[in-house]
Motif scaffolding. Structure first.
Motif, PDB file in Angstrom:
ATOM      1  N   VAL A   1      45.608   1.830 109.524  1.00 39.01           N
ATOM      2  CA  VAL A   1      45.459   3.285 109.367  1.00 39.01           C
ATOM      3  C   VAL A   1      45.712   4.063 110.655  1.00 39.01           C
ATOM      4  O   VAL A   1      46.011   5.267 110.601  1.00 39.01           O
ATOM      5  CB  VAL A   1      44.066   3.641 108.796  1.00 39.01           C
ATOM      6  CG1 VAL A   1      43.843   2.942 107.458  1.00 39.01           C
ATOM      7  CG2 VAL A   1      42.945   3.321 109.768  1.00 39.01           C
ATOM      8  N   LEU A   2      45.625   3.373 111.809  1.00 39.41           N
ATOM      9  CA  LEU A   2      45.835   4.067 113.081  1.00 39.41           C
ATOM     10  C   LEU A   2      46.971   3.501 113.920  1.00 39.41           C
ATOM     11  O   LEU A   2      47.362   4.105 114.922  1.00 39.41           O
ATOM     12  CB  LEU A   2      44.544   4.061 113.912  1.00 39.41           C
ATOM     13  CG  LEU A   2      43.379   4.904 113.392  1.00 39.41           C
ATOM     14  CD1 LEU A   2      42.184   4.790 114.343  1.00 39.41           C
ATOM     15  CD2 LEU A   2      43.778   6.364 113.218  1.00 39.41           C
ATOM     16  N   GLY A   3      47.483   2.327 113.549  1.00 41.60           N
ATOM     17  CA  GLY A   3      48.603   1.756 114.298  1.00 41.60           C
ATOM     18  C   GLY A   3      48.205   0.999 115.546  1.00 41.60           C
ATOM     19  O   GLY A   3      49.024   0.820 116.455  1.00 41.60           O
ATOM     20  N   THR A   4      46.967   0.533 115.601  1.00 46.77           N
ATOM     21  CA  THR A   4      46.515  -0.266 116.750  1.00 46.77           C
ATOM     22  C   THR A   4      47.058  -1.690 116.652  1.00 46.77           C
ATOM     23  O   THR A   4      47.622  -2.092 115.624  1.00 46.77           O
ATOM     24  CB  THR A   4      44.986  -0.288 116.815  1.00 46.77           C
ATOM     25  OG1 THR A   4      44.459  -0.619 115.518  1.00 46.77           O
ATOM     26  CG2 THR A   4      44.444   1.070 117.250  1.00 46.77           C
ATOM     27  N   LYS A   5      46.844  -2.469 117.726  1.00 49.42           N
ATOM     28  CA  LYS A   5      47.387  -3.821 117.802  1.00 49.42           C
ATOM     29  C   LYS A   5      46.286  -4.854 118.059  1.00 49.42           C
ATOM     30  O   LYS A   5      46.441  -5.760 118.876  1.00 49.42           O
ATOM     31  CB  LYS A   5      48.452  -3.906 118.900  1.00 49.42           C
ATOM     32  CG  LYS A   5      49.672  -3.034 118.631  1.00 49.42           C
ATOM     33  CD  LYS A   5      50.721  -3.184 119.732  1.00 49.42           C
ATOM     34  CE  LYS A   5      51.946  -2.345 119.433  1.00 49.42           C
ATOM     35  NZ  LYS A   5      52.986  -2.481 120.495  1.00 49.42           N
ATOM     36  N   PHE A   6      45.168  -4.705 117.347  1.00 47.37           N
ATOM     37  CA  PHE A   6      44.128  -5.723 117.439  1.00 47.37           C
ATOM     38  C   PHE A   6      44.593  -6.979 116.700  1.00 47.37           C
ATOM     39  O   PHE A   6      45.124  -6.892 115.583  1.00 47.37           O
ATOM     40  CB  PHE A   6      42.823  -5.219 116.813  1.00 47.37           C
ATOM     41  CG  PHE A   6      42.224  -4.036 117.530  1.00 47.37           C
ATOM     42  CD1 PHE A   6      41.631  -4.188 118.769  1.00 47.37           C
ATOM     43  CD2 PHE A   6      42.271  -2.775 116.959  1.00 47.37           C
ATOM     44  CE1 PHE A   6      41.095  -3.092 119.445  1.00 47.37           C
ATOM     45  CE2 PHE A   6      41.724  -1.680 117.611  1.00 47.37           C
ATOM     46  CZ  PHE A   6      41.137  -1.834 118.860  1.00 47.37           C
ATOM     47  N   LYS A   7      44.385  -8.134 117.323  1.00 48.38           N
ATOM     48  CA  LYS A   7      44.804  -9.390 116.709  1.00 48.38           C
ATOM     49  C   LYS A   7      43.586 -10.292 116.525  1.00 48.38           C
ATOM     50  O   LYS A   7      43.092 -10.892 117.488  1.00 48.38           O
ATOM     51  CB  LYS A   7      45.841 -10.111 117.570  1.00 48.38           C
ATOM     52  CG  LYS A   7      46.360 -11.396 116.926  1.00 48.38           C
ATOM     53  CD  LYS A   7      47.425 -12.071 117.773  1.00 48.38           C
ATOM     54  CE  LYS A   7      47.926 -13.346 117.111  1.00 48.38           C
ATOM     55  NZ  LYS A   7      48.982 -14.023 117.914  1.00 48.38           N
ATOM     56  N   PRO A   8      43.050 -10.382 115.288  1.00 46.61           N
ATOM     57  CA  PRO A   8      41.885 -11.243 115.064  1.00 46.61           C
ATOM     58  C   PRO A   8      42.207 -12.717 115.294  1.00 46.61           C
ATOM     59  O   PRO A   8      43.252 -13.209 114.857  1.00 46.61           O
ATOM     60  CB  PRO A   8      41.530 -10.982 113.598  1.00 46.61           C
ATOM     61  CG  PRO A   8      42.129  -9.637 113.297  1.00 46.61           C
ATOM     62  CD  PRO A   8      43.408  -9.592 114.095  1.00 46.61           C
ATOM     63  N   VAL A   9      41.304 -13.382 115.980  1.00 46.18           N
ATOM     64  CA  VAL A   9      41.401 -14.827 116.211  1.00 46.18           C
ATOM     65  C   VAL A   9      40.281 -15.470 115.403  1.00 46.18           C
ATOM     66  O   VAL A   9      39.097 -15.308 115.710  1.00 46.18           O
ATOM     67  CB  VAL A   9      41.258 -15.167 117.702  1.00 46.18           C
ATOM     68  CG1 VAL A   9      41.324 -16.679 117.905  1.00 46.18           C
ATOM     69  CG2 VAL A   9      42.345 -14.466 118.514  1.00 46.18           C
ATOM     70  N   LEU A  10      40.652 -16.187 114.345  1.00 46.30           N
ATOM     71  CA  LEU A  10      39.678 -16.760 113.419  1.00 46.30           C
ATOM     72  C   LEU A  10      39.114 -18.083 113.917  1.00 46.30           C
ATOM     73  O   LEU A  10      39.648 -18.705 114.832  1.00 46.30           O
ATOM     74  CB  LEU A  10      40.339 -16.960 112.053  1.00 46.30           C
ATOM     75  CG  LEU A  10      40.820 -15.694 111.336  1.00 46.30           C
ATOM     76  CD1 LEU A  10      41.766 -16.053 110.204  1.00 46.30           C
ATOM     77  CD2 LEU A  10      39.641 -14.895 110.818  1.00 46.30           C
TER      78      LEU A  10
END
Length: 344
Positions: free
Chosen positions: A178-187
């Motif tokens: 929705v905002l265009g951020t670049k968070f990358k979840p590490v599971l």
């Protein structure tokens, strides 16, 4: 005659959360059940996180105020972003009042956005009340060089996650959309305790989760100015950091705003306990009364103060109301969320 009427009224009184201990015959039945027993608190996370801390703190007070004064123990059950514990409480745990649980704030919402692996109905759990209303935020190491949401639109940020059903995955993934951020979840982490360790080791650069937990579980991060809170996922400001921007203020699209507001409202479930669907109503009523008394208990409050734990309690009715809101949310909002998350 009086005892007969009281017995007949017991289910309604318990459903309303009225103190059954006030009526001797009902209190005796509950005390007879709990006397000499052990009540297990299933914590939907690994050890070392806020859920374990609050459960350990509240257990003696609940024991004091629950008829029969049973011993309370903790069973950590992290996994699948909280789904493992929810499924266990719904389908495998004893349904007699000897098992209760504390789930992740996102667990009820997960039941609406995912079908695979979900074996519980959040509307069937019997909510007991919560010790705090949590407020989540994006917490990022200063060494990552990301100090604002605008920075996160330009630079990838590795964030730890406990599973695709938890806010540690859901929130960054949705904010990316929705905002265009670049968070990358590490599971792959079993709980927030493991994620804190991963941040310490710089395996990841941050996370999206309860900010207040950082202040008592990683005081050195705050004291040594190691992290930045770049935004909060809460309907209101962080009490100790009121100038931190809110994600709800950044989203302009009406549908996406409803989606973010729904997630932000789950803080009322953040430190709340519940009983399984099949627990008898009189014992649930006694548990609700015991938790309410525990939240007011001077010793519990003093212990929370000594550990600097936030103590903004939520009633079982508050918890139930939020679950009802989730279950009644417009299909368009849920479909948008499912599309973003690739949920099936």
């Amino acid at each position: 005659m009086t005892s007969t009427l009281l017995r007949a009224a017991a289910p309604a009184l318990a459903a309303a959360g009225i103190a059954l201990a006030a009526t001797p015959s009902l209190a005796d039945a509950v005390a007879d059940f709990y006397g000499g027993k052990t009540v297990t608190i299933v914590v939907a996370a690994g050890p070392g996180g806020g859920h374990s801390v609050y459960s350990q703190l509240i257990a003696p007070a609940v024991q004091k105020h629950l008829p029969g004064n049973p011993k309370l123990i903790i069973q950590n059950m992290g996994g699948a972003g909280g789904t493992k514990a929810a499924n266990y409480l719904a389908t495998a745990a004893a349904q007699d009042g000897s098992y209760i649980g504390i789930l992740l704030s996102d667990t009820p919402l997960s039941a609406r956005i995912r079908a695979t692996g979900i074996k519980y109905d959040p509307s069937k759990f019997q909510y007991l009340g919560g010790a705090d209303i949590t407020r989540s935020a994006f917490v990022v190491l200063k060494s990552a060089g990301v100090n604002t949401i605008e920075d996160a639109k330009k630079k990838e940020v590795l964030v730890g996650s406990t599973g695709k059903s938890s806010q540690t995955f859901v929130v960054p993934t949705i904010v990316n959309a929705v905002l265009g951020t670049k968070f990358k979840p590490v599971l792959g982490y079993r709980g927030m305790g493991d994620i804190y360790l991963a941040v310490d080791r710089k395996e990841v650069q941050g996370f999206a989760n309860v900010w207040s937990a950082v202040t008592y579980l990683r005081e050195n991060w705050v004291k040594d100015d190691l992290v930045t809170v770049i935004a909060t996922i809460s309907p209101d400001p962080l009490p100790d950091l009121p100038k931190v921007p809110k994600i709800t203020d950044m989203v302009k699209d009406p549908l996406d705003r409803k989606l973010i507001e729904l997630i932000a409202g789950n803080g009322v479930l953040g430190r709340g306990w519940l009983a399984p669907p099949g627990a008898p109503k009189d014992r649930v009523g006694a548990l609700r009364t015991a938790f309410a008394a525990a939240f007011r208990d001077p010793e519990a409050n003093a212990a929370a103060g000594a550990r600097k734990l936030p103590w903004e309690t939520a009633s079982w009715q508050d918890m139930q109301a939020q679950v009802d809101t989730i279950m009644k949310t417009d299909r368009a909002v849920i479909d948008r969320m499912k599309s973003i998350l690739g949920a099936k």
